[in-house]
Enzyme design. Sequence first.
Site, PDB file in Angstrom:
ATOM      1  CG  ASP A  17     -59.001 -40.703  25.068  1.00 13.94           C
ATOM      2  OD1 ASP A  17     -59.726 -41.710  25.097  1.00 13.94           O
ATOM      3  OD2 ASP A  17     -57.757 -40.752  25.071  1.00 13.94           O
ATOM      4  CG  ASP A 112     -62.213 -45.415  25.144  1.00 12.79           C
ATOM      5  OD1 ASP A 112     -62.082 -45.745  23.955  1.00 12.79           O
ATOM      6  OD2 ASP A 112     -61.277 -45.412  25.952  1.00 12.79           O
ATOM      7  CD  GLU A 113     -59.738 -42.648  20.747  1.00 14.68           C
ATOM      8  OE1 GLU A 113     -59.211 -41.517  20.659  1.00 14.68           O
ATOM      9  OE2 GLU A 113     -59.089 -43.700  20.652  1.00 14.68           O
TER      10      GLU A 113
END
Length: 367
Positions: A17, A112-113
């Site tokens: 993350d 983003d993860e």
Amino acid sequence: MTNVNMPNEQRKIIHIDMDAFYVSVEIRDNPELQGKPVAVGGPGNTRGVLSTCNYIARKYGVRSAMANSVALRKCPELLIVPGRMSVYKETSLRLHEIFQRYTSKIEPLSLDEAYLDVTDCPLFSGSATLIAQDIRNVIFDELQLTASAGIAPLKFLAKIASDQHKPNGQCVIAPDSVMGFIESMPLNKIPGVGKVTFSKLQQHGLHTGADVRRSSQTALMKTFGKLGASLWQKCHGIDNRAVEVTRVRKSVGVEHTFSKDKNELDELTEYMLQSLIPELLTRSKSHIAERGISKLGVKVKFNDFHQTTKEIQHQDIDSASFILLLKEALSRGEGKPVRLLGVHIGLKDIEPKVNHQYQFELALPAN
């Protein structure tokens, strides 16, 4: 893809993350922002809404999805910069290229993860802890950004673990530590258990994993339905979900935040029919042709930031149904002005299908 029958203790799952991704990209590209409270948000100090903010700003109580005006009252020194989605997407592509060096079993959750199954990765003698550390080091070296990681044999625990030592940290939950971690775990740490759900659980004396483990599955299902069954399984260390290399889109939607609150049904209806639905059709044409439509939905966010969604099972984009859903959603607001309006369709969970026929009617129905 990982075999779902593999014993959990043999799986090695990493949840990566990125730390305050959008705003971290902005600070990276503009070093003058370093050390200051910064947020990425929409234009205007009164109507804009924050997408994210850095950890300095969070110390003042600033949060994602907060109105610019509220954020600036909490932190007058806050610097709000406009988002650059093309840059974030390009950075995300580079991020996933880094992931590919370690495993092909990657399940992206957002820009983003992502989950990574490194069970079969031979690097660092198969140590998921060292693999995660190396991934984070490479991200920093090549992208000048920091990431946090969670390592566990279960997907939901890996996601919880990645939040334990943010920012720029990692947490390992080894197989022999799983039950001990779950016992003391507050239930609101479990993905999908929000404030309202957690409050209901607490009203029934359920605060931690240990409380759920002391309850019977039957009683939990009777009180909480599917949620009760899911909680019972997770709190007993059962999560056989594989890291899904291909995620199937379930819906397509569009929404708009108004520069000035609206409270007239006719005005909202006209905007929905003349702007939102045509854009929805444009975005969803290829998906409709392949999959078909399963439902229609309308989302309304009121000026107090409470929001509601109304949906109906339907196989066509139909203006009359959207209008009906809008009326029902507005009735829940009891006259409150509307800040945001959105429409969406659900896609059928079936094999791709060619030349699906659909109808589209924009005209307002006759009075």
